[in-house]
Design an enzyme around this catalytic site. Structure first.
Site, mmCIF file in Angstrom:
data_model
loop_
_atom_site.group_PDB
_atom_site.id
_atom_site.type_symbol
_atom_site.label_atom_id
_atom_site.label_comp_id
_atom_site.label_asym_id
_atom_site.label_seq_id
_atom_site.Cartn_x
_atom_site.Cartn_y
_atom_site.Cartn_z
ATOM 1 N N GLY A 50 46.578 49.242 42.090
ATOM 2 C CA GLY A 50 46.958 49.587 40.723
ATOM 3 C C GLY A 50 48.311 48.995 40.393
ATOM 4 O O GLY A 50 49.042 48.574 41.298
ATOM 5 N N CYS A 58 46.101 48.551 48.881
ATOM 6 C CA CYS A 58 47.273 48.182 48.084
ATOM 7 C C CYS A 58 47.984 49.433 47.541
ATOM 8 O O CYS A 58 48.491 50.211 48.323
ATOM 9 C CB CYS A 58 46.873 47.180 46.987
ATOM 10 S SG CYS A 58 48.294 46.315 46.306
ATOM 11 N N TYR A 59 47.966 49.664 46.216
ATOM 12 C CA TYR A 59 48.613 50.897 45.724
ATOM 13 C C TYR A 59 48.010 52.113 46.411
ATOM 14 O O TYR A 59 48.713 53.094 46.690
ATOM 15 C CB TYR A 59 48.445 51.017 44.200
ATOM 16 C CG TYR A 59 49.156 52.227 43.630
ATOM 17 C CD1 TYR A 59 50.490 52.153 43.252
ATOM 18 C CD2 TYR A 59 48.508 53.459 43.532
ATOM 19 C CE1 TYR A 59 51.163 53.265 42.771
ATOM 20 C CE2 TYR A 59 49.173 54.587 43.055
ATOM 21 C CZ TYR A 59 50.499 54.479 42.671
ATOM 22 O OH TYR A 59 51.158 55.588 42.202
ATOM 23 N N HIS A 82 43.836 42.871 49.883
ATOM 24 C CA HIS A 82 42.642 43.208 49.098
ATOM 25 C C HIS A 82 41.364 42.737 49.796
ATOM 26 O O HIS A 82 40.996 41.573 49.672
ATOM 27 C CB HIS A 82 42.743 42.570 47.705
ATOM 28 C CG HIS A 82 43.759 43.244 46.843
ATOM 29 N ND1 HIS A 82 43.468 44.343 46.067
ATOM 30 C CD2 HIS A 82 45.082 43.015 46.682
ATOM 31 C CE1 HIS A 82 44.557 44.747 45.446
ATOM 32 N NE2 HIS A 82 45.561 43.952 45.811
ATOM 33 N N GLU A 117 38.421 43.342 48.957
ATOM 34 C CA GLU A 117 37.318 43.185 48.006
ATOM 35 C C GLU A 117 37.243 41.782 47.398
ATOM 36 O O GLU A 117 36.233 41.421 46.805
ATOM 37 C CB GLU A 117 37.424 44.242 46.889
ATOM 38 C CG GLU A 117 38.617 44.094 45.928
ATOM 39 C CD GLU A 117 39.927 44.697 46.452
ATOM 40 O OE1 GLU A 117 40.059 44.864 47.679
ATOM 41 O OE2 GLU A 117 40.812 44.973 45.636
ATOM 42 N N SER A 168 15.366 42.638 23.114
ATOM 43 C CA SER A 168 15.973 41.442 22.515
ATOM 44 C C SER A 168 15.567 40.192 23.280
ATOM 45 O O SER A 168 15.715 39.081 22.787
ATOM 46 C CB SER A 168 17.498 41.572 22.551
ATOM 47 O OG SER A 168 17.946 41.518 23.898
ATOM 48 N N GLY A 169 15.092 40.389 24.502
ATOM 49 C CA GLY A 169 14.818 39.227 25.356
ATOM 50 C C GLY A 169 15.995 38.921 26.266
ATOM 51 O O GLY A 169 15.920 38.048 27.114
ATOM 52 N N GLY A 170 17.092 39.652 26.101
ATOM 53 C CA GLY A 170 18.242 39.518 27.006
ATOM 54 C C GLY A 170 17.948 40.246 28.320
ATOM 55 O O GLY A 170 16.953 40.968 28.428
ATOM 56 N N VAL A 171 18.837 40.050 29.300
ATOM 57 C CA VAL A 171 18.584 40.579 30.645
ATOM 58 C C VAL A 171 18.437 42.109 30.642
ATOM 59 O O VAL A 171 17.485 42.657 31.202
ATOM 60 C CB VAL A 171 19.738 40.171 31.596
ATOM 61 C CG1 VAL A 171 19.589 40.819 32.950
ATOM 62 C CG2 VAL A 171 19.790 38.658 31.732
ATOM 63 N N ASP A 172 19.368 42.799 29.999
ATOM 64 C CA ASP A 172 19.388 44.259 30.130
ATOM 65 C C ASP A 172 18.183 44.918 29.465
ATOM 66 O O ASP A 172 17.538 45.786 30.056
ATOM 67 C CB ASP A 172 20.698 44.829 29.547
ATOM 68 C CG ASP A 172 21.921 44.226 30.229
ATOM 69 O OD1 ASP A 172 21.774 43.739 31.369
ATOM 70 O OD2 ASP A 172 23.008 44.221 29.629
ATOM 71 N N SER A 173 17.870 44.504 28.231
ATOM 72 C CA SER A 173 16.731 45.162 27.583
ATOM 73 C C SER A 173 15.425 44.766 28.261
ATOM 74 O O SER A 173 14.488 45.567 28.351
ATOM 75 C CB SER A 173 16.694 44.858 26.078
ATOM 76 O OG SER A 173 16.373 43.510 25.825
ATOM 77 N N SER A 174 15.342 43.547 28.804
ATOM 78 C CA SER A 174 14.110 43.112 29.464
ATOM 79 C C SER A 174 13.867 43.896 30.750
ATOM 80 O O SER A 174 12.753 44.352 31.021
ATOM 81 C CB SER A 174 14.180 41.618 29.800
ATOM 82 O OG SER A 174 14.436 40.884 28.631
ATOM 83 N N LYS A 189 25.937 44.355 36.445
ATOM 84 C CA LYS A 189 25.100 43.264 35.949
ATOM 85 C C LYS A 189 24.401 42.516 37.096
ATOM 86 O O LYS A 189 23.232 42.159 36.990
ATOM 87 C CB LYS A 189 25.972 42.280 35.154
ATOM 88 C CG LYS A 189 25.199 41.263 34.347
ATOM 89 C CD LYS A 189 24.775 41.846 33.025
ATOM 90 C CE LYS A 189 24.018 40.898 32.157
ATOM 91 N NZ LYS A 189 23.778 41.473 30.821
#
Ligand code: XMP
Length: 528
Positions: free
Chosen positions: A62, A89-90, A184, A186, A238-244, A384
């Site tokens: 942070g 870290c923090y 870090h 990550e 919509s044909g986008g990734v999330d709605s599909s 995502k």
């Protein structure tokens, strides 16, 4: 055969977010290792931690300094719960201070790569190293980003590693299972970072790696069935990734009790509506109501040239059309949405900060409040990259899952000023050439987003013996990881020359192509 279904979220890691730009990355890494985790604000209470019931806790980095009065501290329960804790870290610094050690502003700040020498064996790093120093001590290549450092160890801790500028680069109390690293793990620059996180999560917290695409699908489908029962659901596709991906999960869970609504607003890319119907209607057999609303959107946009006004008109029209469909489907009780985990984290953060609105993104506003439907959001715990992985498992193509983002208002924010059909048609044809050539030159996946913008200005050109006085388009390509900042992609001149000459030669109506060399900030990615 009756069997107990494994709850893949039962073993879970809690990540307390102290405001690091890398906090979401920690969560993504833990999930990639195969363990469910959630990111929560650093100040959640003991009761909330108990209710979450973690198998281990990670404290993120942070921007604050523990040396400042009022700087963040984790709830005392983090250190009395008897759970393994990893401070990063923090997170390391607050662990040190809260357990009786001390931290001070280091004389030399440390940013970037560092070679860290492991001086003492401990479970967290055993057998993990990048090489050995001349004395045979293990070395790790790590990524550092800190000003403060731990100067006095808390009671029961030992220092296990150092760099030339940071004498306590990692500390542990094995008996209590408290581990802390100044670097870090990550970020990919720390080469062995994922192994160190995996050691913590799998070995020290004793979580099993259950979080994997097939199991996630099974889990979501199971929960959707419990949630929805025999009801019917409606979804804006919509044909986008999330709605599909949301649609395909619901189809698995409830079959044809899912109705998808696909609205063609006339602002889509070339042949997009046909492609969405072919893929989801014909190939996957989804039940889709196709609303051809091109003319209604165009009429509503006539004479409007202000970007936010265009967004508002499109958003409202979309809600009205969707609402009309939903109210026709009397049996529908649920509205499904493709909300993902970063939407939830970020809208909470934006709500808290009261950030200034530069562009209103209509697809994250509005729908539910206007409708009397219960909300199903099966992706709301997923990042995502996890949505893409389960999309692949559900049969969607890599190409479809990795397509560049496309804004909800579509070409309306890429035709500058008033939207006209003639402009959209020219833009679609130019854009398809740009995208096709990016694929052909193997550049498409090297840029984060690329598209063409229609400028409603005429420019003189000469073709053959004739004079042309036609429209201008701009090519836009950016590189970014978060879309909050972006730099313009340095596409090769030869490539730009090819795209420009194809557009001007193949599209009558366009006489000039320019290339956008603005970074964000101060420019934005879209032109409107
Ligand atoms: P800007 O232009 O704000 O874009 O730098 C950042 C990202 O957001 C997308 N974008 C939108 N997406 N509705 C959306 O769904 C919108 O109104 C909208 N405006 C911009 C843009 O394509 C980029 O990926």
């Amino acid at each position: 055969m009756a069997f107990m279904k494994k709850n893949i979220q039962q073993q879970r890691i809690l990540i307390l977010d102290f405001g690091s730009q890398y906090a979401q990355l920690i969560a993504r890494r833990v999930r990639e290792i195969g363990v469910y985790c959630e990111l929560k604000p650093w100040n959640i209470s003991e009761a909330e931690i108990r209710a979450f019931n973690p198998s281990g806790i990670i404290l993120s980095g942070g921007p604050a300094s523990t040396t400042e009065p009022g700087s963040p501290r984790a709830a005392a329960y983090v250190f009395s719960a008897g759970l393994p804790v990893l401070g990063i870290c923090y997170g390391m610094q607050t662990m040190a201070v809260q357990l009786g050690g001390s931290v001070s502003g280091a004389s030399a700040r440390e940013f970037g790569h560092a070679s860290m020498t492991l001086s003492t064996d401990c479970t967290l790093t055993r057998d993990i190293h990048d090489g050995l120093d001349p004395a045979g001590k293990p070395l790790l290549d790590v990524w550092m980003s800190h000003g403060d450092s731990v100067t006095t160890l808390p009671c029961g801790f030992v220092s296990i590693a150092s760099t030339p500028t940071c004498p306590v680069a990692a500390m542990v109390n094995e008996e209590k299972r408290f581990y802390a690293v100044q670097f870090h793990p990550e970020v990919t620059h720390t080469h062995q970072g994922v192994r160190i996180l995996a050691r913590f999560v799998l070995d020290l917290c004793r979580c099993q790696a259950l979080w994997a695409p097939a199991a996630i699908i099974e889990d979501i489908v199971h929960r959707l069935r419990q949630q929805i029962g025999d009801d019917h659901v409606i979804l804006g596709l919509s044909g986008g990734v999330d709605s599909s991906v949301t649609a395909l999960l619901l189809q698995r869970a409830i079959g044809n009790r899912l109705t998808c609504v696909f609205i063609d607003n006339g602002l889509l890319r070339l042949h997009e509506a046909e492609q969405v119907m072919a893929m989801f209607g014909d190939q996957f057999g989804l039940n889709i109501v196709h609303i051809a609303a091109q003319q209604r959107f165009l009429n509503a946009l006539t004479g409007i040239d202000e970007p936010e006004e265009k967004r508002k008109i499109i958003g409202n029209m979309f809600v009205a059309l969707f609402d009309e469909q939903a109210s026709r489907q009397k049996q529908v009780k649920w509205l499904a949405q493709g909300t993902i985990y970063p939407d939830i984290i970020e809208s909470a953060a934006a709500g808290a900060s009261g950030a200034h609105v530069i562009k209103s993104h209509h697809n994250v506003a509005g729908l539910p409040e206007t409708m009397k439907l219960a909300l199903a959001e099966p992706l709301k715990e997923l990042f995502k990259d996890e949505v893409r992985k389960i999309g692949l498992e559900l049969g969607l193509s890599h190409e479809m899952l990795h397509r560049h983002p496309f804004p909800g208002p579509g070409l309306a924010v890429r035709v500058l000023g008033e939207v006209r059909k003639e402009y959209c048609d020219l833009l679609r044809r130019a854009d398809v050439i740009f995208i096709e050539e990016l694929h052909r030159a193997d550049l498409y996946y090297k840029v984060s987003q690329a598209f063409t913008v229609f400028l409603p200005v005429r420019s003189v050109g000469v073709m053959g013996d004739g004079r042309k006085y036609e429209w201008v388009v701009a090519l836009r390509a950016v590189e970014t990881t978060d879309f909050m900042t972006a730099s313009w992609a340095r596409l090769p001149y030869e490539f730009l020359a090819l795209v420009s000459s194809r557009i001007i030669n193949e599209i009558s109506g366009i006489s000039r192509v320019v290339f956008d060399i603005s970074s964000k900030p101060p420019a934005t990615i879209e032109w409107e």
